[in-house]
Design an enzyme around this catalytic site. Structure first.
Site, PDB file in Angstrom:
ATOM      1  N   SER A  12      37.669  20.297  32.135  1.00  9.02           N
ATOM      2  CA  SER A  12      37.416  21.699  32.442  1.00  9.02           C
ATOM      3  C   SER A  12      36.453  21.797  33.619  1.00  9.02           C
ATOM      4  O   SER A  12      35.527  20.984  33.740  1.00  9.02           O
ATOM      5  CB  SER A  12      36.788  22.387  31.227  1.00  9.02           C
ATOM      6  OG  SER A  12      36.329  23.679  31.579  1.00  9.02           O
ATOM      7  N   TYR A  60      31.172  24.238  24.693  1.00  9.42           N
ATOM      8  CA  TYR A  60      32.510  23.866  25.173  1.00  9.42           C
ATOM      9  C   TYR A  60      32.415  22.909  26.357  1.00  9.42           C
ATOM     10  O   TYR A  60      33.024  21.842  26.351  1.00  9.42           O
ATOM     11  CB  TYR A  60      33.288  25.129  25.561  1.00  9.42           C
ATOM     12  CG  TYR A  60      34.550  24.839  26.334  1.00  9.42           C
ATOM     13  CD1 TYR A  60      35.648  24.274  25.702  1.00  9.42           C
ATOM     14  CD2 TYR A  60      34.637  25.105  27.690  1.00  9.42           C
ATOM     15  CE1 TYR A  60      36.805  23.990  26.410  1.00  9.42           C
ATOM     16  CE2 TYR A  60      35.786  24.834  28.407  1.00  9.42           C
ATOM     17  CZ  TYR A  60      36.866  24.269  27.764  1.00  9.42           C
ATOM     18  OH  TYR A  60      38.010  23.979  28.454  1.00  9.42           O
TER      19      TYR A  60
END
Length: 165
Positions: free
Chosen positions: A127, A152
């Site tokens: 990510s 995250y």
């Protein structure tokens, strides 16, 4: 015929990749835990759209190491594309245990089992969130940032570090 295992196969990216692979005559083993972070009916419809003799779908969680190992023993994939994991920056702050379980433990399970079965290629998604407060623009994969701004992002950074170990 190459066998490719795709985790997160019912997700947006996973389902499109799976369909493309199946359409190009690869045998695909799709795994997804079908959690309800996104509408489950969307995921079910994506899986229905991929149905083909070259596709098998297995509802399973990567945290279930024994079951994942059984899947590898049965299908013997030569390539693994790991797209599974808990997504969403905001939700990770209120459900951190779920992110650590899915994005770190699940990732370690699929990575280690892939090593045990000598898969030719292991591909996983990370990510852009891992770059956090990095001041270097544009970001580069070689940039090292330990300033992630969410659980995250931290779990995805952990995946990158673990994969290189």
């Amino acid at each position: 015929m190459k066998k490719i295992l795709v985790t997160g196969a019912a997700g947006f990216i996973g389902s499109y990749l799976t369909k493309k692979l199946v359409d190009n005559d690869y045998f695909v083993i799709g795994i997804d835990n079908m959690n309800d972070y996104y509408d489950v009916s969307l995921k079910e419809n994506r899986i229905k759209e991929v149905q083909n003799d070259n596709f098998v779908f297995i509802k399973e969680d990567l945290v279930n190491e024994d079951k994942i190992r059984e899947i590898f023993e049965e299908y013997k994939p030569s390539i693994v594309v790991n797209l599974a994991g808990s997504a969403g920056v905001r939700y990770s702050s209120i459900n951190s245990d779920e992110y650590i379980k899915n994005n770190i433990l699940g990732f370690c399970n699929i990575l280690n089992i892939s090593k045990d079965f000598d898969v030719e290629h292991f591909i996983f998604s990370s990510s852009s969130s891992i770059y956090g407060n990095n001041k270097n623009k544009p970001f580069k994969e070689s940039d090292i940032s330990l300033n992630q701004e969410s659980i995250y992002a931290s779990t995805k950074m952990c995946n990158e570090v673990i994969a290189c170990s």
